[in-house]
Motif scaffolding. Structure first.
Motif, PDB file in Angstrom:
ATOM      1  N   PHE A 130       0.838  -1.198   0.000  1.00  0.00           N
ATOM      2  CA  PHE A 130       0.000   0.000   0.000  1.00  0.00           C
ATOM      3  C   PHE A 130       0.873   1.248   0.000  1.00  0.00           C
ATOM      4  N   TYR A 131       0.227   2.356  -0.382  1.00  0.00           N
ATOM      5  CA  TYR A 131       0.937   3.594  -0.646  1.00  0.00           C
ATOM      6  C   TYR A 131       0.624   4.625   0.430  1.00  0.00           C
ATOM      7  N   LEU A 132       1.607   5.424   0.799  1.00  0.00           N
ATOM      8  CA  LEU A 132       1.399   6.454   1.817  1.00  0.00           C
ATOM      9  C   LEU A 132       2.012   7.786   1.395  1.00  0.00           C
ATOM     10  N   VAL A 133       1.258   8.861   1.622  1.00  0.00           N
ATOM     11  CA  VAL A 133       1.870  10.189   1.521  1.00  0.00           C
ATOM     12  C   VAL A 133       1.543  10.918   2.811  1.00  0.00           C
ATOM     13  N   GLY A 134       2.132  12.043   3.015  1.00  0.00           N
ATOM     14  CA  GLY A 134       1.903  12.785   4.251  1.00  0.00           C
ATOM     15  C   GLY A 134       3.223  13.070   4.911  1.00  0.00           C
ATOM     16  N   THR A 135       3.181  13.163   6.219  1.00  0.00           N
ATOM     17  CA  THR A 135       4.408  13.495   6.929  1.00  0.00           C
ATOM     18  C   THR A 135       5.273  12.250   7.064  1.00  0.00           C
ATOM     19  N   LYS A 169       9.049  11.996  -0.567  1.00  0.00           N
ATOM     20  CA  LYS A 169       7.731  12.462  -1.001  1.00  0.00           C
ATOM     21  C   LYS A 169       6.627  11.481  -0.640  1.00  0.00           C
ATOM     22  N   SER A 170       6.924  10.195  -0.787  1.00  0.00           N
ATOM     23  CA  SER A 170       5.892   9.197  -0.533  1.00  0.00           C
ATOM     24  C   SER A 170       6.562   7.872  -0.215  1.00  0.00           C
ATOM     25  N   ALA A 171       5.753   6.942   0.297  1.00  0.00           N
ATOM     26  CA  ALA A 171       6.310   5.635   0.644  1.00  0.00           C
ATOM     27  C   ALA A 171       5.336   4.531   0.277  1.00  0.00           C
ATOM     28  N   THR A 172       5.870   3.399  -0.159  1.00  0.00           N
ATOM     29  CA  THR A 172       5.042   2.225  -0.394  1.00  0.00           C
ATOM     30  C   THR A 172       5.537   1.129   0.547  1.00  0.00           C
ATOM     31  N   VAL A 173       4.630   0.630   1.367  1.00  0.00           N
ATOM     32  CA  VAL A 173       4.985  -0.438   2.293  1.00  0.00           C
ATOM     33  C   VAL A 173       4.536  -1.752   1.664  1.00  0.00           C
ATOM     34  N   SER A 174       5.426  -2.730   1.640  1.00  0.00           N
ATOM     35  CA  SER A 174       5.027  -3.994   1.020  1.00  0.00           C
ATOM     36  C   SER A 174       5.381  -5.187   1.889  1.00  0.00           C
ATOM     37  N   ARG A 233       8.573 -11.085   5.158  1.00  0.00           N
ATOM     38  CA  ARG A 233       9.473  -9.932   5.172  1.00  0.00           C
ATOM     39  C   ARG A 233       8.707  -8.687   4.741  1.00  0.00           C
ATOM     40  N   TYR A 234       9.184  -7.539   5.232  1.00  0.00           N
ATOM     41  CA  TYR A 234       8.488  -6.285   4.970  1.00  0.00           C
ATOM     42  C   TYR A 234       9.469  -5.249   4.427  1.00  0.00           C
ATOM     43  N   PHE A 235       8.981  -4.441   3.506  1.00  0.00           N
ATOM     44  CA  PHE A 235       9.856  -3.461   2.856  1.00  0.00           C
ATOM     45  C   PHE A 235       9.181  -2.106   2.783  1.00  0.00           C
ATOM     46  N   VAL A 236      10.008  -1.085   2.668  1.00  0.00           N
ATOM     47  CA  VAL A 236       9.473   0.230   2.359  1.00  0.00           C
ATOM     48  C   VAL A 236      10.234   0.752   1.144  1.00  0.00           C
ATOM     49  N   SER A 237       9.483   1.330   0.218  1.00  0.00           N
ATOM     50  CA  SER A 237      10.110   1.943  -0.947  1.00  0.00           C
ATOM     51  C   SER A 237       9.690   3.400  -0.946  1.00  0.00           C
ATOM     52  N   VAL A 238      10.670   4.302  -0.910  1.00  0.00           N
ATOM     53  CA  VAL A 238      10.311   5.720  -0.855  1.00  0.00           C
ATOM     54  C   VAL A 238      10.742   6.433  -2.127  1.00  0.00           C
ATOM     55  N   LEU A 239       9.967   7.440  -2.472  1.00  0.00           N
ATOM     56  CA  LEU A 239      10.356   8.300  -3.593  1.00  0.00           C
ATOM     57  C   LEU A 239      10.947   9.567  -3.008  1.00  0.00           C
ATOM     58  N   VAL A 240      12.131   9.906  -3.476  1.00  0.00           N
ATOM     59  CA  VAL A 240      12.851  11.038  -2.916  1.00  0.00           C
ATOM     60  C   VAL A 240      13.118  12.068  -4.005  1.00  0.00           C
TER      61      VAL A 240
END
Ligand SMILES: [Zn+2]
Length: 368
Positions: free
Chosen positions: A111-116, A146-151, A156-163
């Motif tokens: 899932f995708y997250l934006v915000g702080t 800018k945003s993060a996708t948690v998968s 196992r768990y990952f975070v992918s962020v856009l910078v």
């Protein structure tokens, strides 16, 4: 320019529950949107936009008690799931893809997250999930996320962020030679051009603050534990700790920037054999105080940004025990500060000799 960074996270049990719940809710909402669209199409040949569906979901569907759980997960994640389904439908209508299919339950999802979103060396703070531990420290840049996708991938768990990053530094002509960096006790760094970076623990500001800290700590130890005065004094001590830490971080980053700004072709560092170093109490203490791990993390980030190769020699590479001029070897106990070669007569400062050897090393691991 946007760049993606993906790295493994170590969520707590509680966070794992929320991650599973969010993935499940996003899947439910995605599938519900497809179903509603199918119904709308069969009934009136009309298309239900993601926007209209979202309005219906929030104002009618999720307001019912039995669907209240939809509002318990990050709303941005739900919104993005709807946008994804909307985009899948639009591709289908443009005949770019087949009819969107509903998602099945599985151990994989995201899932995708934006915000702080705040990033620190060892953790990332995400909306609703809070502070999540990062497995690889210092990999994600601290600024510009800018945003993060948690998968989830199995267990196992990952975070992918856009910078958002400034566009790459344009390579200047005449890139300088490589730089070898020896990390010592007396000086933090000693490079192959003969430059030293003074140990930040010896900077006047740090020495002064450390002295004040010691005094305030003594004061704290005299206070009655749990009393108002104790609490007040504790705040003073904590504040000083923080100031010293920030100052050190600042100095380390400045040092790294000075190195990359010199535009070397590559930077070679030694292997930080932490276990081996811990055997030598004096050495291990010095390294811990400097926080050499943080320094290398930051060096990685900046070398990546400036497109400079970062190399690390093998842990057994004899950078201190080899003559940088003729290659012969001899034992060099820590207290011997000059390398005097018995074979070619070369005489060189111990750290400079080591730094030159690091620069000239042909065997190394590429870190960046
Ligand atoms: Zn020699």
């Amino acid at each position: 320019m946007l760049r993606a960074y993906k790295t493994e996270i170590r969520p707590t049990e509680e966070q794992i529950i929320l991650i599973h719940k969010t993935i499940g809710t996003c899947r439910y909402v995605y599938n519900l949107y497809l179903q509603k669209n199918k119904e709308a199409h069969e009934a009136t040949s009309s298309f239900l936009s993601g926007y209209d569906f979202s309005k219906w979901l929030n104002n009618e569907h999720a307001t019912q008690d039995e669907f209240a759980w939809i509002k318990e997960v990050p709303s941005k994640a739900v919104k993005q799931a709807i946008m994804n389904a909307d985009a899948a439908y639009k591709r289908f209508f443009k005949k770019l893809s087949s009819s969107p299919r509903s998602k099945r339950k599985s151990d994989y999802g995201s899932f995708y997250l934006v915000g702080t979103i705040h990033v620190k060396r060892h953790l990332i703070q995400l909306p609703k999930l809070g502070k999540v531990k990062l497995k690889e420290k210092g990999y994600i840049p601290f600024d510009g996320v800018k945003s993060a996708t948690v998968s989830r991938e199995g267990n196992r768990y990952f975070v992918s962020v856009l910078v958002e990053e400034p566009s790459r530094v344009v390579r200047k002509h005449g890139q300088t030679d490589g730089i070898g960096i020896d990390m010592g006790i007396k000086e933090l760094l000693f490079d192959s051009d003969g430059n030293t970076v003074a140990n930040i623990n010896r900077s006047n500001q740090i020495i002064k603050l450390t002295r004040i800290l010691k005094r305030q700590q003594r004061k704290l130890s005299r206070r009655v534990k749990g009393s108002e005065n104790f609490k007040k004094q504790k705040v003073i001590v904590q504040r000083l700790h923080r100031r010293i830490k920030n100052l050190k971080t600042d100095l380390k980053r400045k040092t790294v920037l000075e190195i990359v700004k010199r535009n070397p072709q590559f930077v070679t560092i030694e292997h930080l054999d932490v276990k081996g170093m811990m055997k030598n109490r004096k050495l291990s203490n010095a390294f811990q105080q400097i926080g050499i791990g943080h320094f290398v993390d930051w060096l990685k980030v900046k070398c990546l940004e400036y497109e400079i190769g970062l190399r690390q020699v093998d842990r057994f590479y004899p950078s201190s025990q080899m003559c940088s001029s003729c290659g012969s070897r001899k034992k060099m106990p820590l207290h011997v500060r000059t390398y005097d070669c018995d074979d070619c007569g070369n005489s060189l400062d111990r750290d400079l000799n080591a730094a030159i050897n690091l620069k000239n090393s042909k065997e190394y691991t590429v870190l960046v």
